[in-house]
Motif scaffolding. Structure first.
Motif, short mmCIF file in Angstrom:
data_model
loop_
_atom_site.label_atom_id
_atom_site.label_comp_id
_atom_site.label_asym_id
_atom_site.label_seq_id
_atom_site.Cartn_x
_atom_site.Cartn_y
_atom_site.Cartn_z
N PHE A 111 0.84 -1.19 0.00
CA PHE A 111 0.00 0.00 0.00
C PHE A 111 0.87 1.24 0.00
CE2 PHE A 111 0.63 -1.42 4.38
CZ PHE A 111 1.20 -0.30 4.96
N GLU A 112 0.26 2.33 -0.41
CA GLU A 112 0.94 3.62 -0.36
C GLU A 112 1.00 4.09 1.09
OE1 GLU A 112 2.43 5.64 -2.49
OE2 GLU A 112 2.20 4.22 -4.16
N PRO A 113 2.17 4.43 1.60
CA PRO A 113 2.27 4.88 3.01
C PRO A 113 1.31 6.01 3.34
CG PRO A 113 4.45 4.51 2.09
CD PRO A 113 3.49 4.38 0.96
N GLN A 114 1.13 6.96 2.40
CA GLN A 114 0.24 8.09 2.66
C GLN A 114 -1.21 7.66 2.82
OE1 GLN A 114 0.90 11.19 3.46
NE2 GLN A 114 3.09 10.67 3.37
N THR A 115 -1.58 6.56 2.15
CA THR A 115 -2.95 6.06 2.29
C THR A 115 -3.22 5.62 3.72
OG1 THR A 115 -2.98 5.30 -0.01
CG2 THR A 115 -4.60 4.33 1.49
N LEU A 116 -2.28 4.83 4.28
CA LEU A 116 -2.44 4.39 5.66
C LEU A 116 -2.37 5.57 6.63
CD1 LEU A 116 -2.74 2.14 7.74
CD2 LEU A 116 -0.25 1.90 7.72
N LEU A 117 -1.41 6.48 6.40
CA LEU A 117 -1.27 7.63 7.29
C LEU A 117 -2.54 8.47 7.32
CD1 LEU A 117 2.40 8.80 6.56
CD2 LEU A 117 1.51 7.90 8.72
N SER A 118 -3.15 8.66 6.15
CA SER A 118 -4.38 9.47 6.07
C SER A 118 -5.50 8.82 6.88
CB SER A 118 -4.80 9.65 4.62
OG SER A 118 -3.84 10.38 3.90
N LYS A 119 -5.62 7.50 6.75
CA LYS A 119 -6.69 6.80 7.49
C LYS A 119 -6.44 6.85 8.99
CE LYS A 119 -7.92 3.62 3.73
NZ LYS A 119 -9.34 4.01 3.61
N VAL A 120 -5.17 6.66 9.38
CA VAL A 120 -4.85 6.70 10.80
C VAL A 120 -5.13 8.08 11.37
CG1 VAL A 120 -2.96 6.57 12.47
CG2 VAL A 120 -3.16 4.83 10.69
N ARG A 121 -4.73 9.13 10.65
CA ARG A 121 -5.00 10.50 11.12
C ARG A 121 -6.49 10.73 11.31
NH1 ARG A 121 -1.10 12.13 7.05
NH2 ARG A 121 0.92 12.58 8.04
N LEU A 122 -7.27 10.21 10.37
CA LEU A 122 -8.72 10.39 10.46
C LEU A 122 -9.27 9.79 11.75
CD1 LEU A 122 -11.51 11.10 9.28
CD2 LEU A 122 -11.46 8.87 8.11
N PHE A 123 -8.87 8.54 12.04
CA PHE A 123 -9.40 7.89 13.24
C PHE A 123 -8.84 8.51 14.52
CE2 PHE A 123 -10.16 4.45 10.10
CZ PHE A 123 -11.53 4.34 10.29
N VAL A 124 -7.60 8.97 14.48
CA VAL A 124 -7.02 9.64 15.64
C VAL A 124 -7.75 10.95 15.92
CG1 VAL A 124 -4.97 10.86 16.49
CG2 VAL A 124 -4.74 8.57 15.52
N ASP A 125 -8.06 11.70 14.86
CA ASP A 125 -8.81 12.95 15.03
C ASP A 125 -10.19 12.67 15.61
OD1 ASP A 125 -6.74 14.45 14.10
OD2 ASP A 125 -7.53 14.67 12.06
N MET A 126 -10.86 11.63 15.10
CA MET A 126 -12.18 11.28 15.62
C MET A 126 -12.11 10.91 17.10
SD MET A 126 -13.59 9.02 12.39
CE MET A 126 -14.91 8.32 13.36
N TYR A 127 -11.08 10.16 17.46
CA TYR A 127 -10.90 9.75 18.86
C TYR A 127 -10.67 10.97 19.75
CZ TYR A 127 -8.77 7.57 22.97
OH TYR A 127 -8.47 7.18 24.25
N GLN A 128 -9.83 11.89 19.28
CA GLN A 128 -9.53 13.08 20.07
C GLN A 128 -10.79 13.93 20.28
OE1 GLN A 128 -6.25 14.58 17.67
NE2 GLN A 128 -4.82 14.15 19.35
N GLN A 129 -11.57 14.06 19.22
CA GLN A 129 -12.81 14.84 19.34
C GLN A 129 -13.78 14.18 20.31
OE1 GLN A 129 -14.32 15.39 15.37
NE2 GLN A 129 -12.45 16.42 14.67
N GLU A 130 -13.87 12.85 20.27
CA GLU A 130 -14.75 12.13 21.18
C GLU A 130 -14.29 12.30 22.63
OE1 GLU A 130 -16.26 7.55 22.06
OE2 GLU A 130 -15.19 8.03 20.21
N GLN A 131 -12.97 12.22 22.85
CA GLN A 131 -12.45 12.40 24.20
C GLN A 131 -12.69 13.82 24.69
OE1 GLN A 131 -11.21 9.81 26.12
NE2 GLN A 131 -12.08 8.73 24.37
N SER A 132 -12.53 14.79 23.79
CA SER A 132 -12.78 16.18 24.16
C SER A 132 -14.24 16.38 24.55
CB SER A 132 -12.40 17.11 23.00
OG SER A 132 -12.69 18.45 23.31
#
Length: 396
Positions: A115-136
């Motif tokens: 896979f393209e590294p940026q593809t995985l990084l983009s997905k991980v960032r998305l879920f990390v952002d969602m998690y941070q917003q939920e925790q906030s």
């Protein structure tokens, strides 16, 4: 938004039986503001989930003893990890059937190697952002709960610790008036009378504040209520205390609301109508409804002193008054209470008035499209009280 605002770094679980794959994922994600945890088997991954809360899991599918599908099924069965997002990463199970099976197991995404590294990084960032917003959001919810508990403690203090000395002052001033009035001159007696009036007013204000706080916290019980009959009952009580008024109910007015809270709202609206029509030769109050578009709008209006709409934004704020307390007594809590009740029903409230031309309060009891201002459609739908019966004086 800074990581500090979100608290501790989000944790990511990486599960793969091949150390080289774990090392590659670790190097790829090292630059992100996250904590990385590695597991070389499904059992090791399950153990880690017992001790940590993960924002995301990256799961290999082909593993000995327990494959990624079985691990995903176990994660979904546990309450702690049932909603944890995970991404399958596979170099072998790449056909549509296996991809579909991955999503069926609850995967949020499926990445095929290579896979393209940026593809995985983009997905991980998305879920990390969602998690941070939920925790906030959770932290803010906890802060609100704490604030509510502090408000309850304050209400208790107001009710018990502040009212007690106030009543002592009122009692002592009453004793002075009763036992020593003849020994005081006119100025002294006037001071005692003022003390009594002020303490009584303060006691009523505290009572109104406590009522406002209780309305915010009380549980609601929605039932069928006849708003017209309720208005008639309240008007009968008001006539006994504050004089005769002509009340016209344009009904029937069936609504779904909390009966107790709706009564409090109507009592405040009708009490205001009674108060501000006191100087009318033919005082009149009207309760009804109008339908405009998808909205059913209920109203209480009168032909009393009215008010200047330039100050309408203050109407529903606590302690805000548009008339002098000498001319029209009150604590300035009533309309704030009404607004709180209407808001708890998912509705809106607004007003329409002119000095000397009466006042109308309109409200909905559900999320409709009624705006904050009364448009032409509402004005036409809700016919006003005849102008020859309106109060002709100016607002104080």
């Amino acid at each position: 938004m800074s990581n500090a605002e979100f608290g501790p770094k989000p944790k990511i679980l990486m599960v793969d039986d091949k150390p080289a794959n774990l090392l590659a994922l670790e190097r790829l994600l090292t630059g992100m503001p996250v904590e990385l945890y590695k597991a070389s088997s499904g059992n090791e991954a399950l153990t880690l989930t017992l001790h940590h809360d993960f924002a995301l899991a990256l799961l290999d599918i082909q593993m000995p003893e327990m494959d990624g599908y079985e691990l995903a099924g176990l994660l979904r069965q546990e309450e702690k990890t049932a909603r944890m997002p995970f991404i399958f990463i596979s170099a072998i199970y790449t056909d549509h059937i296996n991809v579909f099976q991955g999503y069926e197991k609850g995967a949020f995404s499926y990445i095929v190697k290579p896979f393209e590294p940026q593809t995985l990084l983009s997905k991980v960032r998305l879920f990390v952002d969602m998690y941070q917003q939920e925790q906030s959001l959770r932290r803010r919810t906890d802060e609100l709960l704490l604030a509510n508990r502090e408000l309850e403690a304050f209400s208790y203090a107001v009710s018990h610790d502040l009212r007690a000395p106030l009543r002592v002052i009122d009692g002592l001033s009453g004793m002075l008036q009763e036992d020593y009035a003849e020994q005081l001159d006119a100025g002294g007696r006037d001071c005692l009378a003022r003390i009594h009036q002020v303490t009584q007013r303060m006691d009523r204000l505290i009572e109104d504040l406590l009522s406002l706080a209780k309305i915010t916290r009380s549980e609601m019980c929605i039932n069928e209520v006849d708003l017209g009959q309720l208005s008639t009952e309240i008007a009968s009580e008001l006539r006994e205390r504050a004089g005769e008024r002509m009340l016209e109910v344009r009904g029937p007015l069936p609504v779904r609301a909390d009966p107790g809270l709706l009564r409090i709202a109507l009592e405040n609206l009708l009490s205001n109508a009674w108060k501000f029509t006191a100087a009318c030769e033919q005082p009149r109050v009207e309760v009804g409804r109008c339908v405009a578009g998808v909205d059913t709008v209920y109203y209480v209006r009168d032909n009393g002193v009215g008010f200047d709409m330039a100050f309408a934004d203050k109407l529903f704020q606590a302690f805000q008054r548009l008339h002098s307390s000498q001319q029209f007594p009150g604590s300035g809590i009533g309309l704030a209470t009404v607004a709180r009740i209407i808001d708890r029903h998912g509705g809106r409230i607004w007003a329409d008035s002119e000095p000397g031309q009466g006042a109308a309060f309109y409200f909905t009891l559900g999320r409709g499209d009624a705006g904050a201002a009364l448009d032409t459609e509402y004005r036409n739908a809700c016919a006003p009280i005849a102008s020859d019966q309106r109060h002709t004086g100016q607002a104080g």
